[in-house]
Write a protein that holds these residues in place. Structure first.
Motif, mmCIF file in Angstrom:
data_model
loop_
_atom_site.group_PDB
_atom_site.id
_atom_site.type_symbol
_atom_site.label_atom_id
_atom_site.label_comp_id
_atom_site.label_asym_id
_atom_site.label_seq_id
_atom_site.Cartn_x
_atom_site.Cartn_y
_atom_site.Cartn_z
ATOM 1 N N ILE A 250 23.157 14.588 61.644
ATOM 2 C CA ILE A 250 24.466 14.366 61.032
ATOM 3 C C ILE A 250 25.351 15.617 61.319
ATOM 4 N N ASP A 251 26.393 15.528 61.918
ATOM 5 C CA ASP A 251 27.380 16.372 62.225
ATOM 6 C C ASP A 251 28.097 17.054 61.020
ATOM 7 N N ASN A 256 35.119 18.590 61.657
ATOM 8 C CA ASN A 256 35.241 17.364 60.693
ATOM 9 C C ASN A 256 36.374 17.643 59.641
ATOM 10 N N HIS A 266 34.464 14.029 56.078
ATOM 11 C CA HIS A 266 33.173 14.334 54.909
ATOM 12 C C HIS A 266 33.951 14.162 53.544
ATOM 13 N N GLU A 275 33.833 8.627 55.787
ATOM 14 C CA GLU A 275 33.437 7.895 56.882
ATOM 15 C C GLU A 275 31.913 7.967 57.467
ATOM 16 N N TYR A 276 31.484 9.237 57.021
ATOM 17 C CA TYR A 276 29.841 9.583 57.361
ATOM 18 C C TYR A 276 28.993 8.368 56.482
ATOM 19 N N ILE A 280 26.496 5.650 57.571
ATOM 20 C CA ILE A 280 25.052 5.889 57.486
ATOM 21 C C ILE A 280 24.657 4.542 56.739
ATOM 22 N N TYR A 336 22.322 13.540 51.509
ATOM 23 C CA TYR A 336 23.681 13.748 52.418
ATOM 24 C C TYR A 336 24.557 14.305 51.020
ATOM 25 N N ILE A 380 25.165 10.924 64.317
ATOM 26 C CA ILE A 380 26.551 10.492 63.459
ATOM 27 C C ILE A 380 27.379 11.629 63.800
ATOM 28 N N THR A 381 28.539 11.664 64.191
ATOM 29 C CA THR A 381 29.218 12.558 64.792
ATOM 30 C C THR A 381 30.846 12.134 64.938
ATOM 31 N N ASP A 382 31.524 13.470 65.016
ATOM 32 C CA ASP A 382 33.182 13.203 65.173
ATOM 33 C C ASP A 382 33.480 13.195 66.614
ATOM 34 N N VAL A 410 32.391 8.822 64.558
ATOM 35 C CA VAL A 410 33.273 8.340 63.183
ATOM 36 C C VAL A 410 34.648 9.071 63.592
#
Length: 486
Positions: A250-251, A256, A266, A275-276, A280, A336, A380-382, A410
């Motif tokens: 996870i970014d 972000n 986030h 969004e994350y 997920i 998370y 999972i990243t922007d 995302v």
């Protein structure tokens, strides 16, 4: 004298244009007839999911007036949204003719044409006409019992197809039932078909009934067969392929945005989501069936960690470096959410460390003799990336190992860099010039599937994984004995 008879038209397509980025087109056909110079829709078929060569189960029934010129237009579209408006879908080509031409040919095969008059690639349509001169009908009620389990999200999703044999010996589908979700004991709705459609009106004529399982997913475990050794009577297999582990990255980089600000990806809104978390939950439910024990090592990257606030590019989001595993998707979500208040978003955004982290496990797996393990890394990243050269090199090296990488983008950023890593347009190369031996990266922009059905997202996320697994083991002269979905 007014002569009219009812005609049933069956439609199939071949080599249709591929309008979808992450998978194949999802075509459906619309029939129009000419009314005073205007095209008016008569009917449309069902949608054939992920298929460039569809055979549609829905038939068109039209009245054939012998003394009239009845102009018809068959238009193919790629379904993109849950909308009845045709402008919401991609146009794949059309064919225009008279009903008389179709009836006289009985089986008409013609190329599809685009709106500009040019060919729609190699796309073509085949229309078969059947005069419904026999008024007899048949109603069937069918069920199944103790079917094979094929779907790793639950049970199977079965449906039936009925075929009749033509004069040329080829089988033609005449009816397809609905899909019954998640059951091994399906009970299909009663349906009625003209007897002449089912068996040309001949009750002694053979028909073929095919049981199909709607399956989008890769099997978790299967035998490997070496064709060279298969001739030996004592040969059983060359080991078992196990989708051993799905690892999640996870970014947490500063790109972000501040997690306390609503503009941040986030930021957890009053509904308890962001969004994350959405990504997920949605993607996690898809990939969790590829982890044999449902225990996910979940790592973060690009954040400063307490107590010394040093930046880390591969830290356990549960803050337990000796045991970074989370129990199921729920465990990832909980870790998370608990992690967010205790870290500082920073940078740079480096993918290479987390890819190399998983590559080390994949390298160790090569030491096994009895079973072949395959690893999947979900990032999972922007979409922002700082170490493109190092990441390219890491992916090229990882392509030699039993692993794949799924990147979920995302937010609404420019994902050009992620699409480059995907390697669909050209083979990925390291900064040394070395070319990847196979494509192991699949990129999916989550914004395109945020409100889509789970099956649509699953199809995109898993679009390349079966081929990637198969290609890896074939390069090692091993091939799965099971037939894997494409």
């Amino acid at each position: 004298m007014h002569c009219v008879t009812k005609v049933e038209l069956s439609v199939c397509g071949s080599n249709l244009l591929d309008r979808d980025v992450a998978s194949k087109s999802d075509p459906f056909c619309v029939l129009f007839h000419d009314v005073d110079g205007n095209w008016v829709e008569l009917a449309r078929t069902e949608t054939a999911v992920n298929n460039l060569n569809p055979v549609f189960g829905v038939k068109f029934q039209v009245d054939y007036h012998f003394e009239e010129v009845q102009k018809l237009k068959f238009a193919m579209f790629d379904e993109d949204k849950c909308s009845t408006q045709l402008y919401e879908h991609d146009f794949l080509g059309e064919f225009t003719c008279t009903l008389g031409v179709i009836v006289s040919n009985k089986n008409l095969h013609r190329p599809l044409i685009l709106a500009n008059g040019k060919p729609a690639g190699k796309g073509a349509i085949t229309i078969t006409a059947q005069e419904l001169s026999d008024n007899r009908i048949i109603t069937l009620t069918l069920c199944g019992r103790k079917l094979d389990k094929k779907d790793f999200f639950g049970k199977s999703d079965p449906y039936l197809e009925f075929h009749k044999q033509g004069d040329d010996g080829k089988w033609m589908m005449v009816h397809r039932t609905e899909v019954i979700k998640n059951t091994l004991d399906p009970v299909w709705k009663p349906f009625t078909v003209p007897l002449i459609s089912l068996c040309n009106g001949d009750v002694d004529r053979n028909i073929k009934v095919c049981l199909n399982i709607l399956c989008l997913y890769l099997v978790v475990e299967f035998e490997c067969i070496n064709p060279k050794k298969q001739k030996k009577k004592s040969y059983k297999n060359s080991g078992v392929i196990i989708m051993k582990s799905c690892k999640v990255g996870i970014d947490f980089t500063a790109s972000n945005g501040n997690a306390r600000e609503p503009s941040s990806l986030h930021y957890i809104n009053p509904m308890g989501s962001n969004e994350y978390l959405s990504a997920i939950w949605a993607v996690g439910q898809i990939i969790q069936d590829y982890d044999t024990d449902k225990m996910f090592p979940a790592l973060g990257f690009g954040a400063q960690l307490p107590p010394d606030w040093k930046v880390s590019h591969e830290f356990a989001i549960n803050f337990n470096p000796t045991n970074p595993f989370c129990s199921g998707v729920e465990g990832i979500v909980q870790a998370y959410s608990n992690c967010l208040p205790h870290i500082r978003f920073y940078g740079p955004t480096n993918f290479a460390p987390i890819i190399n982290h998983v590559a080390r496990f994949a390298t160790q797996a090569l030491q096994q003799d009895t079973a072949a393990q395959y690893f999947t890394l979900l990032i999972i990243t922007d979409g922002v990336i700082s170490d493109m050269d190092e990441t390219r090199h890491a992916i090229v090296q990882a392509a030699k190992l039993p692993m794949s990488i799924i990147i979920i983008g995302v937010g609404n950023a420019d994902f050009t860099a992620m699409e480059f890593l995907d390697g669909d347009s050209s083979a990925l190369r390291s900064y040394t010039g070395e070319e990847a031996v196979r494509d192991i990266v699949q990129f999916v922009p989550f914004r395109d599937f945020r409100n889509a059905p789970k099956e649509t997202l699953a199809k995109s996320v898993l679009a390349e994984l079966p081929q990637q697994v198969t290609q890896y083991f074939k390069q090692r002269n091993l091939s799965p004995s099971n037939t894997m979905p494409e």
